[in-house]
Design a protein around this motif. Structure first.
Motif, short mmCIF file in Angstrom:
data_model
loop_
_atom_site.label_atom_id
_atom_site.label_comp_id
_atom_site.label_asym_id
_atom_site.label_seq_id
_atom_site.Cartn_x
_atom_site.Cartn_y
_atom_site.Cartn_z
N ALA A 180 7.16 0.21 6.41
CA ALA A 180 5.95 0.49 5.61
C ALA A 180 6.32 1.17 4.30
N VAL A 181 7.28 2.08 4.35
CA VAL A 181 7.70 2.78 3.14
C VAL A 181 8.41 1.80 2.20
N GLU A 182 9.29 0.97 2.74
CA GLU A 182 10.02 0.01 1.91
C GLU A 182 9.07 -0.96 1.22
N ARG A 183 8.06 -1.41 1.97
CA ARG A 183 7.10 -2.39 1.42
C ARG A 183 5.93 -1.73 0.70
N GLN A 184 5.91 -0.37 0.73
CA GLN A 184 4.83 0.39 0.09
C GLN A 184 3.45 -0.04 0.62
N GLU A 185 3.33 -0.12 1.96
CA GLU A 185 2.09 -0.52 2.63
C GLU A 185 1.36 0.70 3.15
N SER A 186 0.45 1.22 2.37
CA SER A 186 -0.30 2.40 2.79
C SER A 186 -1.27 2.08 3.92
N GLY A 187 -1.67 0.82 4.04
CA GLY A 187 -2.62 0.41 5.08
C GLY A 187 -2.12 0.73 6.49
N ARG A 188 -0.82 0.64 6.70
CA ARG A 188 -0.28 0.94 8.03
C ARG A 188 -0.32 2.43 8.31
N LEU A 189 -0.15 3.24 7.27
CA LEU A 189 -0.15 4.69 7.46
C LEU A 189 -1.55 5.25 7.67
N VAL A 190 -2.55 4.67 7.00
CA VAL A 190 -3.91 5.22 7.13
C VAL A 190 -4.50 4.95 8.51
N LYS A 191 -3.86 4.09 9.28
CA LYS A 191 -4.31 3.85 10.67
C LYS A 191 -3.95 5.01 11.58
N VAL A 192 -3.03 5.86 11.14
CA VAL A 192 -2.62 7.03 11.92
C VAL A 192 -3.69 8.11 11.75
N PRO A 193 -4.21 8.66 12.85
CA PRO A 193 -5.21 9.72 12.75
C PRO A 193 -4.71 10.89 11.91
N GLY A 194 -5.55 11.33 10.97
CA GLY A 194 -5.19 12.46 10.12
C GLY A 194 -4.52 12.08 8.81
N ILE A 195 -4.26 10.79 8.61
CA ILE A 195 -3.63 10.33 7.37
C ILE A 195 -4.67 9.55 6.56
N GLY A 196 -5.03 10.12 5.42
CA GLY A 196 -5.96 9.44 4.52
C GLY A 196 -5.20 8.66 3.47
N LYS A 197 -5.95 8.02 2.59
CA LYS A 197 -5.34 7.17 1.57
C LYS A 197 -4.41 7.97 0.64
N LYS A 198 -4.84 9.14 0.19
CA LYS A 198 -4.02 9.93 -0.73
C LYS A 198 -2.75 10.43 -0.04
N THR A 199 -2.89 10.87 1.20
CA THR A 199 -1.72 11.34 1.96
C THR A 199 -0.75 10.20 2.19
N ALA A 200 -1.27 9.02 2.52
CA ALA A 200 -0.42 7.85 2.76
C ALA A 200 0.36 7.50 1.49
N GLU A 201 -0.32 7.54 0.35
CA GLU A 201 0.36 7.21 -0.90
C GLU A 201 1.43 8.24 -1.24
N ARG A 202 1.15 9.51 -0.95
CA ARG A 202 2.17 10.55 -1.20
C ARG A 202 3.38 10.34 -0.29
N LEU A 203 3.11 9.99 0.98
CA LEU A 203 4.21 9.71 1.91
C LEU A 203 5.07 8.55 1.40
N LEU A 204 4.41 7.48 0.98
CA LEU A 204 5.15 6.31 0.50
C LEU A 204 6.02 6.66 -0.71
N LEU A 205 5.47 7.47 -1.60
CA LEU A 205 6.20 7.84 -2.80
C LEU A 205 7.39 8.74 -2.49
N GLU A 206 7.16 9.77 -1.67
CA GLU A 206 8.21 10.76 -1.42
C GLU A 206 9.26 10.31 -0.41
N LEU A 207 8.91 9.34 0.45
CA LEU A 207 9.88 8.87 1.45
C LEU A 207 10.69 7.66 0.98
N ARG A 208 10.33 7.13 -0.17
CA ARG A 208 11.07 5.96 -0.67
C ARG A 208 12.56 6.29 -0.76
N ASP A 209 13.41 5.41 -0.31
CA ASP A 209 14.87 5.55 -0.31
C ASP A 209 15.38 6.65 0.61
#
Length: 194
Positions: free
Chosen positions: A101-130
């Motif tokens: 999900a991080v490699e493909r920058q797919e926030s949709g998979r992260l927002v399915k996790v309880p407690g993860i909203g769109k902004k949090t998912a995008e921050r995760l994708l950005l900060e976990l890249r590489d």
């Protein structure tokens, strides 16, 4: 730091398990992915642990694999992500799925996790890249295995100035079972051609 505990599983009361080792019972919080892999109570279990020392408590977190623990540690370094949220992410996604999900920058998979909203998912994708693709024991998003040797090849290519994406692309064409030096040599040939 307590890095690993081997002992008898006394009880599990999700998300906490109790493991008796050396006459002590350790309460350890685990993600659901680890909980499902545990043996029945009374049997021996080994957990890779992370000790968090806070002002009001010392909390042990346990994981079935070193890759899960590494993902947990990467998650809690993201601003605004605490241990509970990191456990929720690992309960909802495997380490491989999270890395994908991080490699493909797919926030949709992260927002399915309880407690993860769109902004949090995008921050995760950005900060976990590489940060997740090079963990031992995880599969790369391109499907190639990430054995320790694969990590060495990836690290060598990046040290030579290639981006992580270029290095992964070159590694995806490598056959299985190559030595590190042969993997580097063939990857460099592929990069020179491409």
């Amino acid at each position: 730091m307590i890095g690993r505990i081997t002992g008898t599983l006394i009880e599990s009361s999700p998300p906490t398990v109790c493991v008796q080792a050396g006459g002590l019972g350790y309460e350890i919080d685990v993600p659901m992915s680890t909980l499902y892999k545990l043996p029945p109570a009374g049997q021996t279990v080994t957990l890779h642990t992370h000790l968090a020392i806070r002002e009001d408590a010392h909390v042990l977190y346990g994981f079935a694999t070193p890759a899960e623990r590494a993902a947990f540690r990467a998650l809690i370094k993201v601003s605004g992500i605490g241990a509970r949220t990191a456990l929720a992410v690992l309960s909802g996604l495997s380490v491989d799925d999270l890395a994908d999900a991080v490699e493909r920058q797919e926030s949709g998979r992260l927002v399915k996790v309880p407690g993860i909203g769109k902004k949090t998912a995008e921050r995760l994708l950005l900060e976990l890249r590489d940060k997740l693709g090079a963990m031992p024991g995880t599969a790369r998003p391109d499907g190639s295995p990430s054995a320790a040797g694969g990590n060495d090849v990836l690290n060598a290519l990046e040290a030579l100035g290639y981006s992580a994406a270029e290095a992964r692309r070159a590694m995806s064409a490598l056959p299985e079972g190559l030595s590190v030096s042969e993997g580097i040599r063939q990857a460099l040939k592929a990069l020179a051609r491409g």
